[in-house]
Structures are given as structure tokens and as C-alpha cells.
Design an enzyme around this catalytic site. Sequence first.
Site, PDB file in Angstrom:
ATOM      1  N   SER A   1      -5.327  38.288  31.060  1.00 15.64           N
ATOM      2  CA  SER A   1      -6.053  37.759  32.227  1.00 15.64           C
ATOM      3  C   SER A   1      -5.602  36.379  32.664  1.00 15.64           C
ATOM      4  O   SER A   1      -6.008  35.908  33.732  1.00 15.64           O
ATOM      5  CB  SER A   1      -7.553  37.708  31.908  1.00 15.64           C
TER       6      SER A   1
ATOM      7  N   GLU B   1      29.869  -9.431  -2.558  1.00 21.22           N
ATOM      8  CA  GLU B   1      30.662  -8.228  -2.790  1.00 21.22           C
ATOM      9  C   GLU B   1      32.128  -8.482  -3.112  1.00 21.22           C
ATOM     10  O   GLU B   1      32.750  -7.693  -3.800  1.00 21.22           O
ATOM     11  CB  GLU B   1      30.561  -7.324  -1.555  1.00 21.22           C
TER      12      GLU B   1
END
Lengths: 240, 769
Positions: free
Chosen positions: B462, B178
Amino acid sequence: MPRALAPSARRRAGRCWYLSAVLACALVAGACSARRAPLPLDPPVDTPGSDEDEPPVAEEPPVSHIEEEVLPGDAPTTAATNGLENGSESAPELPVEPPSLLDTINATTPPNVAAATRLVDAGRTHMATGDYGAALEQLERAIAIDSGNPYAYYYLAELHFTHRTYDQAIVFADRAASLSDARAPAWASRAYTLQGNAFEAAGRFADARSAYTRAIQAAPGNLAAQVGLARVGAAAVPQP
Amino acid sequence: MVRRAILVFAALALTALVVSAAVAFHILRQLDAVVVEKFNGRRWNFPSRIYSDAFLIYPGLDVRAAGLVERLQRLNYRAADSEPLRKGDFRRTPTGLDIYLRDFSYPGEQVEDRLVHLAIDRDIVIGMRDLRSDQEVYSLQLEPELISGLYESTWEERREVPLNALPRQLVRAVILTEDRRFYSHRGVDPIGIARAFLTDVRQGEVVQGGSTLTQQLMKNFFLSDERTVHRKGKEAVMAVLAERRYSKDEILENYLNEIYLGQNGLQGIFGVWEASQFYFARPPQELTLGDIALLAGLIRAPNALSPFRRPERARARRDTVLRLLLDNGEISHDEYNAAIGEPLHVAAAHARSNAAPYFVDFLREDLSHNYPRDVLTSEGLGIFTSLDVQLQQFAAEAVSNGLTDLERRYPRLAQRAGDGRLQAALIALRPQTGAIVAMVGGRDYESTQFNRAVHAQRQPGSIFKPFVFLAAFDAARDAETPITPTTPVLDEPFEWQYDGGTWQPANYRDMYFGQVTARRALELSLNAATSRIANRVGLDAVLTLAQRIGIDSPLPPFPSVVLGAAEVTPLEVAQAYAVIANQGLKASVRGASKVVDRQGQIVERRPLAVERTVSAGAAYMVTHLMEGVLDRGTGRGVREHGFNRPAAGKTGTTNDARDAWFGGFTPNLLAVVWVGFDDNTPLGLTGAEAAVPIWTDFMQRATAAAPPAAFQPPTGVALVRIDPYTGGIATPACPETIIEAFWRGQEPTVSCPVHSPHPPAVAPAAAGT
């Protein structure tokens, strides 16, 4: 880490020509720009760094810093206090707690129960070295794979008793006793004794008496429970 | 005149120069302050990471049912053909599996790496051995799986590491690829710019940039990607300012931690440490020279050179970097030749997706009580949860497949589109610890994020009934005329007078069964019989108990609430059912168990805490009844679908069948399922029809890895074999018997009067059932 101080003046002067050239370029670029964009002083996402933004540190868990509690009366899990050496011939003796819970594992032990018992044993070792966080981790894992493991509940109770969280100790000891009641009365007796200790430490003497009584019913030779019962019996009597 | 003009011009020029210098000085100071603030302050936001529970492997485990290989693959373990040589490798052998387990940190615990062999026979682990020490081992842990990050707008995954913790070769490779003159320039590299310019001119296109590492860092820290002179100028100034204030190593360290190196689904990969984990599933210190070259080469174009998508290009780029290292004397010819021959060691590509989005939302909400939002999204907390990713997948599939199947069987359910589609929620937890192991809040998180498992206020129908029996049995312990499972109850219409009115419960389809036992009232979900029991126990006792065990929603004091006519959430039902499953102990529902900071220090621990809310005996007796619901009652579909482990549960269906529920549990795992429409459109199906198949599908897969376990009766409860119709102690002549649970002292004392082994000369006239 980044240095907070600026470099020396000498170094600054030495680089002045260089900086000026770059600055000139920047000025030209800036003049060419039709719109002066605001300087990106901050990244788009908030970057809290002040003290107020520190994560709130929760209260220290009770198991990590409280000094070890001296058991009220005899500790319930040691051979000596279980009356093993002094057990009378007429009363069944409380068996010695196995040096390792691994002794309870045999060929017929279901695999998850065996794995859980090994975790409890590891947790017990951590407790012995004072690493209560790791102990808690092992004990909770043991319950996750064998929900009916009495040893896991027993040592959870002991861990909480050690750290004076008596309400938790009482509930876990009750669960341990219930899970081992019929199959392992010696363990049930230990658990009830521990529960009696916790009740006693919490000032609930009538409940302590009941727990010690159950401990003795489960294993009549449990000296620790007998001593505990004698102690709370006296404590519970209102003084004239 | 001319002289005057010259003087004016000189004055103007001087003024312009002074003004320019002042402006330049001001801008410089501003930029300098920006650079200093960034370097000295916090440079990055670190999203919090949410982890699953660690997975335990032990002898006896069913590896297929537990999805062991799938777990390894999700953790980026790599299937190898030969003996695993690197951490994170595994291979199948004729006798089982060899796994090179990775080391990892768990809050308060450091687990070492280990090379192990699992002996497996017919999917069952029959032994485990450490291959280095040749010792038998009895339990192993797989590291927790990363479920998701908590982030603000984008998920930037990064771990900050000091420069000296990175391999020197990696650092040199990055510099060479780089910015090879990094240690020679002062932020901007005129020689590099000139070289790049010439290269670009020769090539006729932009093939090489002249930006230094410092410039790249400044751009990433502060600036956009736009290619303008203004931006480049500012980048250059800031680079120079940064180099004046900070050392090369400091800049390099920031660069290596900042750089973007790829994308894993939602997750952006930043910094070399994170990239090393992503591409190779190991930290940088364990990378080979080939890996290092590959990683350094990726910086230029992480996605275009991705070894997952373009392995040939990635390999070519790697070889270029290796050549660069050789030419610059960083590696020897031998090292070069060995690295060139290396295959690409990339980990299995595993796109990061949020496996439990509703659970993550639940956690985010839960944690927000203690942690400000910006702390959660930027401080890099580690949040360790109880979620089991494998079980979560089972839950999601059960919901998805179950709803698709319902729509196939009942096409009217599929006629609605978009937000109006049929929905379901599933929550699964460990009753003893309250630990949530799976949560599905709807069928498709992408289309609707409303978490029905936590926030849907629905009538339970229920599924509420077990609370009535729990209150009844809890009160029975000290009652003179206790309600027991065999207590006869009249299942016929009746009127319940209460303050403000009269209520008359009606049975499903107006079918009444006359006199039944309490057990049959629950097994068959009989409204009239259950209401009579509730009436006898007292409305207040039922509602108080329901709230004590986990129903936090308000329960209005109307008798119809005992049949579930009040709105609750699936999470509340799960909490309350967990108390029943856990013999009366309430372990508060938990998602997160531990929170650690970025350094791994425990910030918060949420240990198991329990509370006695109802007697163990009553809870066990209700559990015992609920086992009957599955074996003989409305939940027998569970058995018909092939789930035969000891289990208890209850169906729930509301008026007009708007809600279908099923809640049930084995001793170790509980799950609650709700099915319905968000806008309360009637579903027209019962809990048995709509919710039971989903529950069964999930539980069959979720429990398969461990051996079956039975519910254990607590102290004070007696189990007696009885005739279910007469309630007497079973005799050898009874054609049908069941084991029933009673409070000790309340168990039947007389034998079945109908099926006596020594029948009377004349059988009783009313002996039928």
C-alpha cells in the site's frame, strides 16, 4: 622533490669504496640465502601514475565558467527596472528589493528561517562577486534548513538564468513564486518576471507571456514584466 | 705442475670475480631502478576520504537535540576546564558554551578559526558572540566529519607535507631520537651499528638498532619486517643508492611522511602530519614543545608508547626526548623546564569506525561510474557528502532498537539466526535537494553487507497507493468531472477487466466500508476504493507517473500493481515520496555533492538540479491526504508514539505480510523504512506494527533540533474547511470539520447539507454517516 639526474661521476668515484663494501656484504647475504626472493619492484597495491589513470575530470560545472549573460530586457531585481521610480499612481508600486534580505528578519521570524535567510543573503553577496560556487553552496544550505524559503529559490533561479540553464531557472523561479505568492506578492512578481525572462531566453514565448502576465497580476506596477510582455507579445506573433 | 695449478686457480678466481662483479652490477642497477622509480613516481597510495556535511549552528538551534557536544567530541574537540586557548578546545560555562572553532577548508570555501561563546537557555542557542571581536554572529560551521576512507586492503591515512612546512624542533627531535648522525653518514652508519652492537651486548638483548633513517625508509618503502641478513643487506644497499641520488632533505621529508605512528581503529596513522592530527587534533605547526617530543618519541613503538593507552610510558618517553633536545643544545633550559611541566595534551581518544558502512558502499558504487577503482583508492580524493553523522546514528539506533523490540514482542521473529534474521532498511533524505542524510541497509553490516536500502527488490504494497491519488489529482486539474479529496468512492468488491484477464482487489481482512471519500480511501488504505480510483484514472497514467517520479524498477501493466504488486527498492520509494514532499519537483537522490583532489581543487560538483514531474497542486493535495493517514488513518501510531509535528506518510503491507513499510515526511525531512526477511518469509505484521515504530523513533530525534514547520499550499490550491462526511463547506453546527485542499475552482460551493445552522423543519432521513 627528488632529483631525476644521477650525481656527477666524481662524486660516484669518491664513494666507490664504500659502495663496494656494502655490495660485498649484500653478495654474501645473497649467496647465503637459499631462495632468491623476487625483488619487490612494486608495492602490492597498484600505483597508477600515468595520464590514463588520472581521475576523470568531470565537465566543468555550468556555473563556473560561462560568461555572464546579459538579461533579455530589463533585469528583474533592480529598483529601476521594477518601475519603482516611474510607477503610476493608479497601480501599486513594486516595493524596492531590500538592500539586504536581513531586513526581512524580525522578532517573529522562526530561527531556522532567519538562519536560512542570512545564508541566502550571503549567497547573494557571493553572486555579486561572481563566486557562483560559494553562492550555490549557501543557497542549498538555506533550503536544507528552511525548505520553504522563497528567497533561496529565487536566487537559485537567478543563478541558473545567469548561466543559461534555463530549464532550472524556470523551475526554481516557479517555486519561488509559489512560495511567496500570497504572503509577498512583490517577490512573487519578481519571480514570475524572472521566469518570463527564462522562458523568453529559451524561446518559449507563449510560456513567457503567461509568466509576465502572472507577474503583472501579482504586482501591476512591475514595469519589467510589462516590457517583457510587450516584447514577447510581438515576438510571438507570426510574421506575414 | 704447481705453476699450472696456480694459473688455473687464478683464472678461475678471475672468472669468478668478473662474474660476481657482473652480477653485482646487474643487481645494483636493478635496485637503483627500484629506488628511482619509487622516489620519482608515486610513493604512497592515498585513500579517498568521505566526509559528512558541515554542520550549521545558528540562534534557535536546540543543541541537545542536535547533539552539538557529541558532534564536537566526534571531531576531537577537547573539553577544557578553563578558557579555551587552543583551537579545538571547548568548555561549558554557566551561560552556555565557549568553543575555539578550528579553521578548515570546504570545497570552494575557507572557514576561519574562531573563538565564540554560545549563549544557551534551556538547550536553545539564544545568541552567539565572537569573543575576539565582541561581535554578534548569526551562523557558525563545524567542520565535516570524516566518515570513512576508500582503500584497497588497508586504510593508510597520511597527508604528505613538505619538510619546510614542519616545525624545525620536530625535525630535530626525530633526527636526534632515531639517527643522530643522519647528516654525517651515507645511508649506512658503521659507527651507529657498532654503538648499537655494543649496547646490545652490554644489555644482553636487542635494545638498540643501528638502522639509519634512510635504511628505515628503504625498509618501509620496499621490504618486509623480517629480520634476515638478506633483507638487511638489501636495505643497506638501497639506502646507499638512495643517498647517492637524493639529498638528505629529500630523504628526511620522505621519512617523515612515511613513518607509521599508530592505529585508530581501522585506520593506520602514517606520517607526522596525520599523527599530529590523531594525537593532538591539530597540525604540526600548532604543537607545543611537549607535543613535539611526545610525537618524536612515539616513532620507536607507537602502540606500546601510545599516550591514549599508556600515558605514563608516553610521558616518560617524552621527557627522555626533551632531555635529548636539551643535551644537544636544541632547546634552552627554560624551554625544557616549561615543556617538562606540560600535561599530555592528547585529543580525546576516538576510535575511527565507519559510522555509515552501507552509505559508503552506496557511494563507492555510485562513484565507480565516473572514477576507476584504483583512482578512488589511491588518489586521495575528498568526497563531500550530505550525510549527517548524528542522524545516521539515530537511524542505526532506531533500526537496531526497533528490530530488537519486535523480536521481544513477537518471539517467533527471533527464532532465526545468522543471515536469516529479521532485517530492516532505513533511508532518510531532504526532499528539496535529494540529499541523503542517513542510510541503514541492514541491522548488522558485519554479518551481511547486502544494502537493502538500495538493492532489496521488495513489493511495496500500500505504500504505492499515494501514486494513484497523485495521478488522479494531477489529471483532475483540467477534468470536467475531477476526482477531489471529497469525491465519493465505493469501497466494495469489484472486477477490473484488463487485457488478459480479470482482477478483483480485496480489502485487508475482507472488510469493506461502502461509500467513502477519496481521502478516507487513502487514510484507511482501502484496496477496493483505491483500485476504483486507479481504474478511473487509468492504469497507464498511474504507472507512467510512478516511473516519472522515481520508480525505476519495471512495473508490469497489471492492475494489481496499483496496490503495490511489483518489486521496488526502498531508495526508489524514497525518491518518489520526495517528489510528493517537494510539491512535484524531482531532485535526484544524491550521496556525494562535491569531489576534490588532493590539493583541494574541485574535480566534480553535483549541484542541486530539479525537474518538474507532476503539478505542485496535486503533490500538495496528496501530502494533505497523507497527513490524514497519520492523524486518523493507518499511520496514527506515529501520533500515538508522540510525534506531533506536521507530517505526512503512508503504511505498506504486502500479501501474507512479507513486507512492512512506512514512508513519511515533514516539510524538511523524509524517511522510508522497510522491515522483513531476506528470503521472503512472512513477517505476519503490518507496516503500522513493524515499520511505524522505527520511523517514528528516528524522526522524533532527527527533527527535534529545529522548530516545527507546516506544509505550505502552492499557487492554484484552495484550502477550505469542510465537513469530512458530507464534503460540504463546514458550518458552525458541524461536529467535526477538517481543512481540505482542492484545485482552485473545484472547491465545494455549498454548505454542509446536514449540519446547517438553520436546519430544515424535517431533518433528511439519510443524514447519518
